[in-house]
Write a protein that holds these residues in place. Structure first.
Motif, short mmCIF file in Angstrom:
data_model
loop_
_atom_site.label_atom_id
_atom_site.label_comp_id
_atom_site.label_asym_id
_atom_site.label_seq_id
_atom_site.Cartn_x
_atom_site.Cartn_y
_atom_site.Cartn_z
N ASN A 198 41.30 -25.14 -126.12
CA ASN A 198 42.59 -24.48 -125.97
C ASN A 198 42.88 -24.21 -124.50
O ASN A 198 41.98 -23.80 -123.75
CB ASN A 198 42.63 -23.14 -126.73
N VAL A 199 44.11 -24.43 -124.10
CA VAL A 199 44.60 -24.01 -122.79
C VAL A 199 45.65 -22.94 -123.05
O VAL A 199 46.64 -23.19 -123.75
CB VAL A 199 45.21 -25.18 -122.00
N LEU A 200 45.41 -21.75 -122.52
CA LEU A 200 46.35 -20.65 -122.69
C LEU A 200 47.29 -20.58 -121.50
O LEU A 200 46.84 -20.64 -120.35
CB LEU A 200 45.61 -19.32 -122.83
N VAL A 201 48.57 -20.44 -121.78
CA VAL A 201 49.57 -20.24 -120.74
C VAL A 201 50.17 -18.86 -120.98
O VAL A 201 50.83 -18.63 -121.99
CB VAL A 201 50.67 -21.31 -120.79
N ASN A 202 49.86 -17.95 -120.06
CA ASN A 202 50.25 -16.55 -120.24
C ASN A 202 49.80 -16.01 -121.60
O ASN A 202 50.51 -15.30 -122.29
CB ASN A 202 51.76 -16.38 -120.06
N GLY A 203 48.58 -16.40 -121.98
CA GLY A 203 47.96 -15.89 -123.20
C GLY A 203 48.30 -16.63 -124.47
O GLY A 203 47.77 -16.31 -125.53
N VAL A 204 49.14 -17.66 -124.38
CA VAL A 204 49.60 -18.39 -125.57
C VAL A 204 49.07 -19.83 -125.52
O VAL A 204 49.19 -20.50 -124.49
CB VAL A 204 51.14 -18.40 -125.66
N PRO A 205 48.49 -20.35 -126.62
CA PRO A 205 47.99 -21.73 -126.62
C PRO A 205 49.09 -22.74 -126.32
O PRO A 205 50.20 -22.66 -126.86
CB PRO A 205 47.46 -21.92 -128.05
N ASP A 206 48.78 -23.68 -125.44
CA ASP A 206 49.72 -24.73 -125.07
C ASP A 206 49.76 -25.78 -126.19
O ASP A 206 48.74 -26.42 -126.47
CB ASP A 206 49.27 -25.37 -123.76
N PRO A 207 50.90 -25.98 -126.85
CA PRO A 207 50.96 -26.91 -127.99
C PRO A 207 50.72 -28.35 -127.59
O PRO A 207 50.15 -29.12 -128.38
CB PRO A 207 52.36 -26.70 -128.55
N ASP A 208 51.15 -28.76 -126.41
CA ASP A 208 50.92 -30.15 -125.98
C ASP A 208 49.43 -30.41 -125.81
O ASP A 208 48.94 -31.50 -126.16
CB ASP A 208 51.66 -30.42 -124.67
N TRP A 209 48.70 -29.43 -125.26
CA TRP A 209 47.26 -29.62 -125.11
C TRP A 209 46.57 -29.66 -126.48
O TRP A 209 45.63 -30.44 -126.67
CB TRP A 209 46.65 -28.52 -124.26
#
Length: 277
Positions: A91-102
């Motif tokens: 998982n890659v989190l962006v501002n605490g939210v999982p990045d759907p593309d990743w």
């Protein structure tokens, strides 16, 4: 610029791992679990990291699941990382939210590895209550196993490691935990995705376990604590730069060294991956 770092036994430490030079009462609590502070950071590590974060993007990179990562309140509240790589790269989190593309990318990558059910069936053939206490399928990506390290059958585990390689999975043993991880999930791949998203020119990275190797190899400059799996495996190989101290002192050493490296003008550097070519 990006500073990407593993967390446990690299930047933060349990009471058992801090080393003799530090007293828990003098440290900063960073993780709360079931009402108890269980991980710590030295005040000097916190100061150095705050200074470095003024000029470099700090990206925590961890094998922890999202839930386990979120327990580390100090990093979340103090440094407010825009990006974090969790679940060993799953998982890659962006501002605490999982990045759907990743997440889509990881799902495609997992198709090249054996399915998880067959992997745990293979592990069950060597598993015994004598040394395996429990296991879980973390974030439906990899297995995290609690074990009695002293009773672990080394020869059987090494044979199992070879079997897993053919299934495109790998094994890492860290303290009282064993991880079974598919090849399609790696910290380095998650970090390179973050690099692409932010357009960073240089990466410095740190980590102590074999699961951190892809992270270190994705970096332009890598430094490893003087303890853990990588140090034990490569201490005489000349492949990595090691800190002067082990235990919690290693965290202070590595951030100081990385700050020095970032202060230098960009030059042609050789990554750990290229050193092996």
């Amino acid at each position: 610029m990006i500073f990407a770092s593993d967390l446990d036994r690299t930047l933060i430490y349990s009471k058992k791992a801090i080393g003799e030079a530090f007293e828990a009462s003098e440290l900063i609590p960073v993780e709360l679990y079931q009402g108890e502070h269980i991980s710590f950071m030295s005040p000097e590590t916190a100061r150095l990291l705050a200074e470095l974060s003024k000029t470099a993007l700090f990206v925590p990179v961890t094998t922890r699941t999202i839930e386990q990562y979120e327990r580390i309140f100090y990093i979340r509240e103090t440094f407010k990382p825009q990006y974090a790589v969790t679940s060993n790269g799953g998982n890659v989190l962006v501002n605490g939210v999982p990045d759907p593309d990743w997440q889509l990318h990881v799902n495609r990558a997992l198709e090249s590895s054996e399915e998880a059910g067959k992997v745990i069936e293979a592990f069950d053939r060597i598993s015994s209550p004598d040394w395996v206490k429990s296991y879980r399928h973390s974030d439906s990506l990899f297995y995290s196993i609690i074990l009695d390290r002293e009773k672990m059958p080394l020869d059987q585990v090494e044979d199992f490691r070879k079997e897993l390689a053919g299934m495109k999975w790998n094994v890492s043993v860290q303290g009282r935990k064993m991880y079974l991880v598919p090849d399609g999930v790696s910290k380095g791949a998650g970090l390179l995705y973050v690099k692409e998203q932010v357009g960073a020119s240089r990466i410095a990275a740190s980590g102590d376990s074999l699961l951190d190797e892809s992270l270190l190899q994705a970096a332009d400059y890598a430094i490893v604590p003087r303890h853990g799996e990588i140090y034990a495996s490569y201490m005489e190989a000349g492949l990595y730069t090691f800190t002067e101290r082990d235990g919690m002192g290693a965290a202070e050493d590595l951030i100081a060294k990385i700050a020095e490296w970032f202060a230098l003008p960009p030059v042609d550097v050789v990554s750990p991956a290229e050193k092996t070519d």
